[in-house]
Write an enzyme that holds these catalytic residues in place. Structure first.
Site, PDB file in Angstrom:
ATOM      1  N   GLY A  58       0.821  -1.307   0.205  1.00  0.00           N
ATOM      2  CA  GLY A  58       0.188  -0.063   0.014  1.00  0.00           C
ATOM      3  C   GLY A  58       0.778   1.386   0.097  1.00  0.00           C
ATOM      4  O   GLY A  58       0.203   2.241  -0.017  1.00  0.00           O
ATOM      5  N   GLU A  98       4.299  -6.468   1.503  1.00  0.00           N
ATOM      6  CA  GLU A  98       4.106  -6.728   0.038  1.00  0.00           C
ATOM      7  C   GLU A  98       3.889  -5.559  -0.586  1.00  0.00           C
ATOM      8  O   GLU A  98       2.824  -5.180  -0.882  1.00  0.00           O
ATOM      9  CB  GLU A  98       2.561  -7.409   0.287  1.00  0.00           C
ATOM     10  CG  GLU A  98       2.662  -8.586   1.140  1.00  0.00           C
ATOM     11  CD  GLU A  98       1.154  -9.129   1.374  1.00  0.00           C
ATOM     12  OE1 GLU A  98       0.240  -8.271   1.223  1.00  0.00           O
ATOM     13  OE2 GLU A  98       1.073 -10.214   1.754  1.00  0.00           O
ATOM     14  N   PRO A  99       5.087  -4.961  -0.797  1.00  0.00           N
ATOM     15  CA  PRO A  99       4.976  -3.759  -1.823  1.00  0.00           C
ATOM     16  C   PRO A  99       4.761  -4.020  -3.302  1.00  0.00           C
ATOM     17  O   PRO A  99       5.334  -4.931  -3.562  1.00  0.00           O
ATOM     18  CB  PRO A  99       6.321  -2.955  -1.482  1.00  0.00           C
ATOM     19  CG  PRO A  99       7.241  -4.197  -1.140  1.00  0.00           C
ATOM     20  CD  PRO A  99       6.260  -5.283  -0.537  1.00  0.00           C
ATOM     21  N   GLY A 100       3.816  -3.378  -4.044  1.00  0.00           N
ATOM     22  CA  GLY A 100       3.764  -3.616  -5.442  1.00  0.00           C
ATOM     23  C   GLY A 100       4.099  -2.314  -6.063  1.00  0.00           C
ATOM     24  O   GLY A 100       5.292  -1.918  -6.701  1.00  0.00           O
ATOM     25  N   CYS A 104     -13.693   2.866 -27.546  1.00  0.00           N
ATOM     26  CA  CYS A 104     -15.178   3.149 -27.672  1.00  0.00           C
ATOM     27  C   CYS A 104     -15.831   3.253 -26.415  1.00  0.00           C
ATOM     28  O   CYS A 104     -16.641   2.692 -25.997  1.00  0.00           O
ATOM     29  CB  CYS A 104     -15.997   2.750 -28.656  1.00  0.00           C
ATOM     30  SG  CYS A 104     -15.207   2.647 -30.251  1.00  0.00           S
ATOM     31  N   GLU A 105     -15.375   4.189 -25.621  1.00  0.00           N
ATOM     32  CA  GLU A 105     -15.784   4.450 -24.152  1.00  0.00           C
ATOM     33  C   GLU A 105     -15.462   5.785 -23.822  1.00  0.00           C
ATOM     34  O   GLU A 105     -14.545   6.427 -23.838  1.00  0.00           O
ATOM     35  CB  GLU A 105     -15.257   3.403 -23.003  1.00  0.00           C
ATOM     36  CG  GLU A 105     -15.327   1.992 -23.115  1.00  0.00           C
ATOM     37  CD  GLU A 105     -16.584   1.592 -22.737  1.00  0.00           C
ATOM     38  OE1 GLU A 105     -17.464   2.332 -22.051  1.00  0.00           O
ATOM     39  OE2 GLU A 105     -17.059   0.374 -23.026  1.00  0.00           O
ATOM     40  N   TYR A 143       0.449  -1.551 -12.089  1.00  0.00           N
ATOM     41  CA  TYR A 143      -0.910  -1.493 -12.565  1.00  0.00           C
ATOM     42  C   TYR A 143      -1.176  -1.084 -13.880  1.00  0.00           C
ATOM     43  O   TYR A 143      -2.031  -0.483 -13.890  1.00  0.00           O
ATOM     44  CB  TYR A 143      -1.774  -1.007 -11.412  1.00  0.00           C
ATOM     45  CG  TYR A 143      -1.692  -1.592  -9.965  1.00  0.00           C
ATOM     46  CD1 TYR A 143      -2.046  -2.842  -9.812  1.00  0.00           C
ATOM     47  CD2 TYR A 143      -0.776  -0.853  -9.238  1.00  0.00           C
ATOM     48  CE1 TYR A 143      -1.979  -3.379  -8.501  1.00  0.00           C
ATOM     49  CE2 TYR A 143      -0.740  -1.390  -7.888  1.00  0.00           C
ATOM     50  CZ  TYR A 143      -0.944  -2.665  -7.638  1.00  0.00           C
ATOM     51  OH  TYR A 143      -0.674  -3.260  -6.536  1.00  0.00           O
TER      52      TYR A 143
HETATM   53  C1  LIG Z   1      -2.401  -5.480  -4.237  1.00  0.00           C
HETATM   54  C2  LIG Z   1      -2.191  -5.771  -2.990  1.00  0.00           C
HETATM   55  C3  LIG Z   1      -0.944  -5.547  -2.421  1.00  0.00           C
HETATM   56  C4  LIG Z   1       0.141  -4.486  -3.199  1.00  0.00           C
HETATM   57  O1  LIG Z   1      -0.374  -3.097  -2.992  1.00  0.00           O
HETATM   58  P1  LIG Z   1       0.602  -1.919  -3.299  1.00  0.00           P
HETATM   59  O2  LIG Z   1      -0.416  -0.694  -3.203  1.00  0.00           O
HETATM   60  O3  LIG Z   1       0.753  -2.024  -4.811  1.00  0.00           O
HETATM   61  O4  LIG Z   1       1.709  -1.893  -2.505  1.00  0.00           O
HETATM   62  C5  LIG Z   1      -0.119  -6.216  -1.210  1.00  0.00           C
HETATM   63  N1  LIG Z   1      -0.888  -6.985  -0.556  1.00  0.00           N
HETATM   64  C6  LIG Z   1      -2.195  -7.393  -1.062  1.00  0.00           C
HETATM   65  C7  LIG Z   1      -2.985  -8.463  -0.269  1.00  0.00           C
HETATM   66  C8  LIG Z   1      -2.712  -7.057  -2.238  1.00  0.00           C
HETATM   67  O5  LIG Z   1      -4.006  -7.264  -2.727  1.00  0.00           O
END
Ligand SMILES: *Cc1c(COP(=O)(O)O)cnc(C)c1O
Length: 409
Positions: free
Chosen positions: A236, A271-273, A341-342, A370
């Site tokens: 997050g 869990e960073p994305g 087409c949206e 994303y």
């Molecule tokens: C999507 C997700 C993340 C990553 O979130 P980010 O905002 O990209 O860091 C981590 N844990 C879980 C369970 C998720 O669904």
């Protein structure tokens, strides 16, 4: 420092100009900087050094094989949300004992796969799921390490469509329900309750919601004498999409987590994305047409919401910059839109943008997370290419999908 910057009016990625790459590659395409991904990962790791966490990259942010391999080589594990992501992570070289599996709707097949692969943790989100996992584990004659994803009912103060930690959101299990299961854990004798997990939302810019979550976890764990190997604190971590935003202060959050770890005494998982990939990619595209409307000028790009969905899905703000800067101004309002087409197939609008002509090239910024992973074949458009730069060379890490193959299904 950003690896995307101007050198004499030309946009560069590391040591290569984007204009050089378009000579041999048709737009639109995703363009990443390898060094930016590496720097982001190392920066994240450095901030939490005293905690020595397991960093599981949230693969749904970017599932490109090359990217997963790169992060795996840097020591990352994976947070996956489907059987497909699980298999892809393993295929990219990430060891199963560094993989956690989240998601509210895991199917029996996916659970069976996760158990057979001996992954680190399955994070459970409901009592029914706990029962199903226990049942499958029994059949396979296994004891399975699981975590429970708590819904702490904390407002992450982010966009409502990416909030996940409030009681009204579908994610996680309430504290009350978890404690019921925990008291009854003898009924789940093929599950080892090794972890609690939380993930309260995405693009979080303040450490206050995280602090609230830590306090809630501390009180559940200490009050009920729960013995855990891991606490998975989710992802997050927000980044700076707009100049007036400030990315999350990780060093401050790290101190809070260190304190928490002292009380609870267990391994921390993150869990960073977005934080790892977000600013590491741009979407390069071409101005196809310019059309004068009554209130604004539409600049129609060759990239659409099928290629990059975030503005349509979450009203996300993304800056758009030219591959070559000029010093002339466009008068009035311009809106960058795509061909789909949206009505929501549009990216952003600006006043005082530079003068644009048909055939010019643009880059949509901060699309590394994303971006490609959310793209689709809507309007029967092929998935576009992904290219990565390292120093002065580039590599195509996903080819554009073949249109003739696409139209067969
Ligand atoms: C999507 C997700 C993340 C990553 O979130 P980010 O905002 O990209 O860091 C981590 N844990 C879980 C369970 C998720 O669904």
């Amino acid at each position: 420092m950003s690896q995307f910057r101007y050198v004499k009016n030309k946009l560069y990625v590391e040591g290569l100009s984007a204009s050089y790459i378009i000579k041999n590659n048709k737009t639109p395409f995703y363009l990443y900087s390898q060094r930016q991904i590496e720097n982001n990962f190392q920066n994240f790791k450095k901030n939490f050094k005293s905690i020595n966490p397991l960093i599981c990259f949230a693969t749904k942010a970017n599932t490109n094989h090359f990217v997963l391999k790169l992060l795996g080589n840097l020591g990352a594990g994976a947070d996956v949300v489907s059987g497909g992501e699980l298999l892809k992570s393993i295929k990219s070289g990430i060891k199963p004992n560094k993989i956690v599996f989240s998601g509210v709707g895991k199917t029996a097949d996916e659970i069976q796969l996760a158990i057979k692969k001996n992954i680190l943790l399955i994070n459970i989100e409901s009592e029914s799921e706990a029962r199903l996992i226990n049942q499958i584990a029994k059949k396979l004659n296994k004891n399975v390490s699981v975590g429970f994803r708590i819904n702490p009912n904390v407002d992450a103060k982010t966009h409502k469509k990416i909030s996940t930690g409030k009681a009204e959101n579908k994610f996680g299990i309430s504290i009350k329900e978890f404690l019921n299961i925990y008291k009854n854990k003898a009924a789940f004798n093929n599950l080892k309750i090794d972890a609690l997990s939380v993930h309260i939302g995405s693009q979080i810019l303040s450490d206050i919601p995280y602090q609230k979550t830590l306090n809630i976890l501390t009180s559940i764990i200490l009050k009920n004498n729960i013995n855990l190997k891991y606490v998975d604190l989710g992802g997050g971590f927000g980044i700076n999409y707009q100049n007036n935003q400030k990315e999350i202060n990780l060093s401050r959050y790290s101190k809070l987590v260190k304190n928490f770890q002292k009380k609870i005494n267990c391994k921390i998982i993150f869990e960073p994305g977005r934080f790892i990939l977000g600013n590491a990619g741009v979407l390069v595209n071409k101005v196809q047409y310019i059309k004068k409307g009554t209130k604004k000028t539409f600049v129609i790009l060759d990239a659409g919401m099928n290629d990059f969905m975030r503005p349509a899905l979450y009203d996300a703000y993304h800056d758009i910059i030219p591959l070559i800067k000029n010093n002339k101004k466009h008068s009035g309002l311009i809106e960058f839109v795509g061909p789909i087409c949206e009505t929501t197939c549009k990216f952003n609008q600006f006043k005082n943008f530079q003068k644009i002509a048909e055939g010019d090239y643009m880059a949509i910024k901060d699309v590394g997370a994303y971006g490609s992973s959310l793209s689709s074949n809507y309007n029967t458009k092929p998935l576009i290419a992904e290219i990565i730069v390292k120093n002065k060379t580039y590599k195509v890490i996903r080819k554009k999908q073949d249109l003739l193959k696409l139209i067969k299904a």
